[in-house]
Design an enzyme around this catalytic site. Structure first.
Site, short mmCIF file in Angstrom:
data_model
loop_
_atom_site.label_atom_id
_atom_site.label_comp_id
_atom_site.label_asym_id
_atom_site.label_seq_id
_atom_site.Cartn_x
_atom_site.Cartn_y
_atom_site.Cartn_z
N GLN A 78 0.81 -1.22 0.00
CA GLN A 78 0.00 0.00 0.00
C GLN A 78 0.85 1.27 0.00
O GLN A 78 0.31 2.37 -0.11
CB GLN A 78 -0.90 0.01 1.24
N HIS A 142 -0.71 0.28 5.91
CA HIS A 142 -1.19 1.29 6.85
C HIS A 142 -0.25 2.48 6.95
O HIS A 142 0.21 2.87 8.03
CB HIS A 142 -1.42 0.66 8.23
N GLU A 235 -14.81 4.10 10.09
CA GLU A 235 -15.46 5.15 10.87
C GLU A 235 -15.07 6.55 10.40
O GLU A 235 -14.02 6.76 9.79
CB GLU A 235 -15.14 4.98 12.35
N TYR A 245 -9.00 8.50 19.95
CA TYR A 245 -10.11 7.96 19.15
C TYR A 245 -10.16 6.43 19.15
O TYR A 245 -10.86 5.84 18.33
CB TYR A 245 -10.08 8.58 17.74
N TYR A 256 -9.23 -9.93 10.87
CA TYR A 256 -9.61 -10.53 9.61
C TYR A 256 -9.88 -12.03 9.76
O TYR A 256 -10.55 -12.64 8.92
CB TYR A 256 -8.52 -10.29 8.57
#
Length: 381
Positions: A78, A142, A235, A245, A256
């Site tokens: 990613q 990430h 979210e 948070y 997963y």
């Protein structure tokens, strides 16, 4: 490396939505995992491709070769070249900001970084790094990473948890954080953790997983973000200074494997903020834009979010800050990575694939209602 092509003669397909008809047109294809789109004064666009290419698309459709001057990239999974944003004073300074995965000195791990450079004829010049995520813990997952300037000129950056979830709670790490900086990378004096021992002064909020959408509300000017949950629990948050948070202590998602998140105490945890909005089933959200244009009066004030796994453009209706309705447009067609509102009031999308596309949503002329009007619109100008 494929060569992207601008399709000046492409027709537009007319589709029906809950608020009336709209048209979708493929402007460009042949992009390789395009990640972000930004508009420059005058109508030109900058587009990033995750493998490490920055292109300029002129208002007449000319697509540049990859621009020179990019910083060192960690291109794996990613990670790679991600977000792009012009300086709020681009017309004077021509500065462009890039968020990307930066390698460590060994080149085997990466972390979020932000660099800026002056846009010249062939690329970026005088490039300097203004933010580095430390330590670097990502093997290619990430990274984040979105960048947004607020009305005071401060720079917000989302830094992913690098798939090392516990670090999102550590204030001496920059994983799983929103950071707030001056444009040159210096720390604002009023950041919430300035002067606190054991805490990084860049941090604005923490306990985030992997933020891939960030925008300012057009009326309140508050920062809105959204982040990927694991299996469920994507979210939306409105990050406030110094607040936690929740990730990974509080989540509506599971691992997963289907098992509970190991560190989680439930969907709530003491000292953490609940999400402003969440999805029990993850659409895998990416990109965020409030619609403020004039081309789609029926969408004004709506929030648009791309969905990767969900393969849709999510349209959210708001009552103040409260989300009151959701519609999924373009369902099942493409993985949508980014969404932006252009200066023309049209909605621009990037699709995530090895043959990624730049799409444009346009109003259907003549005031046709659902069930009326042509199935296609004329070619693009």
């Amino acid at each position: 490396m494929s060569t992207p092509v601008f399709h000046a003669e492409a027709p537009a397909e007319v589709l029906e939505g809950e608020r009336g008809r709209f048209a979708v047109r493929v402007l460009v294809d042949g992009l390789v995992h395009p990640w972000s789109l930004a508009f420059l004064p005058g109508g030109d666009m900058l587009v990033t491709e995750r493998p490490g290419r920055l292109r300029q698309i002129s208002a007449d459709g000319t697509i540049s070769a990859p621009l020179a001057g990019l910083p060192a990239l960690f291109v794996q999974g990613q990670s790679g070249l991600l977000d792009v944003a012009p300086s709020p004073t681009f017309a004077e300074d021509r500065l462009v900001y890039l968020a990307y995965g930066e390698p460590n000195w060994r080149g085997n791990m990466g972390g979020t970084a932000v660099a800026r450079g002056r846009l010249g004829e062939r690329g970026l010049e005088d490039v300097e790094v203004v933010f580095r995520q430390e330590p670097k813990l990502s093997h290619g997952t990430h990274i984040g990473a979105r960048i947004v300037f607020d009305d005071q000129g401060f720079l917000f950056v989302s830094a992913g948890d690098n798939r090392a979830s516990a670090t999102a709670q550590l204030l001496d790490h920059l994983q799983g954080k929103v950071v707030r900086l001056k444009p040159d990378g210096d720390i604002p004096d009023d950041n919430p953790f300035v002067g606190r021992e054991g805490a990084r002064p860049e941090i604005w909020s923490y306990g985030h997983r992997n933020i891939q959408g960030m925008a300012l509300h057009p009326v309140t000017r508050a920062l809105w973000t959204h982040e990927h949950g694991p299996l469920g629990g994507d979210e939306i948050n409105l990050p406030q200074p110094g607040r936690n948070y929740g990730w990974p202590l509080a989540t509506f998602g599971k691992e997963y494997s289907g098992q509970p998140v190991a560190e989680a105490v439930g969907s709530e945890a003491p000292g953490t903020e609940p999400p402003h909005h969440y999805w029990p089933v993850s659409p895998a959200i990416s990109g965020m834009a409030f619609y403020t244009g004039d081309a789609f009066a029926q969408w004004r004030g709506n929030l648009f979010i791309g969905a990767l796994a969900g393969q849709a453009l999510i349209r959210l209706e708001l009552d103040g800050d409260r989300i009151v309705h959701e519609e999924r447009l373009l369902q099942g067609r493409d993985r949508i990575r980014d969404v932006r509102v252009g200066p023309d009031g049209f909605v621009y999308l990037l699709t995530d694939s090895t043959d990624g596309k730049l799409l444009r949503l346009e109003p259907v002329g003549g005031g046709e209602l659902p069930g009326e009007g042509p199935d296609e619109l004329p070619a693009a100008d």
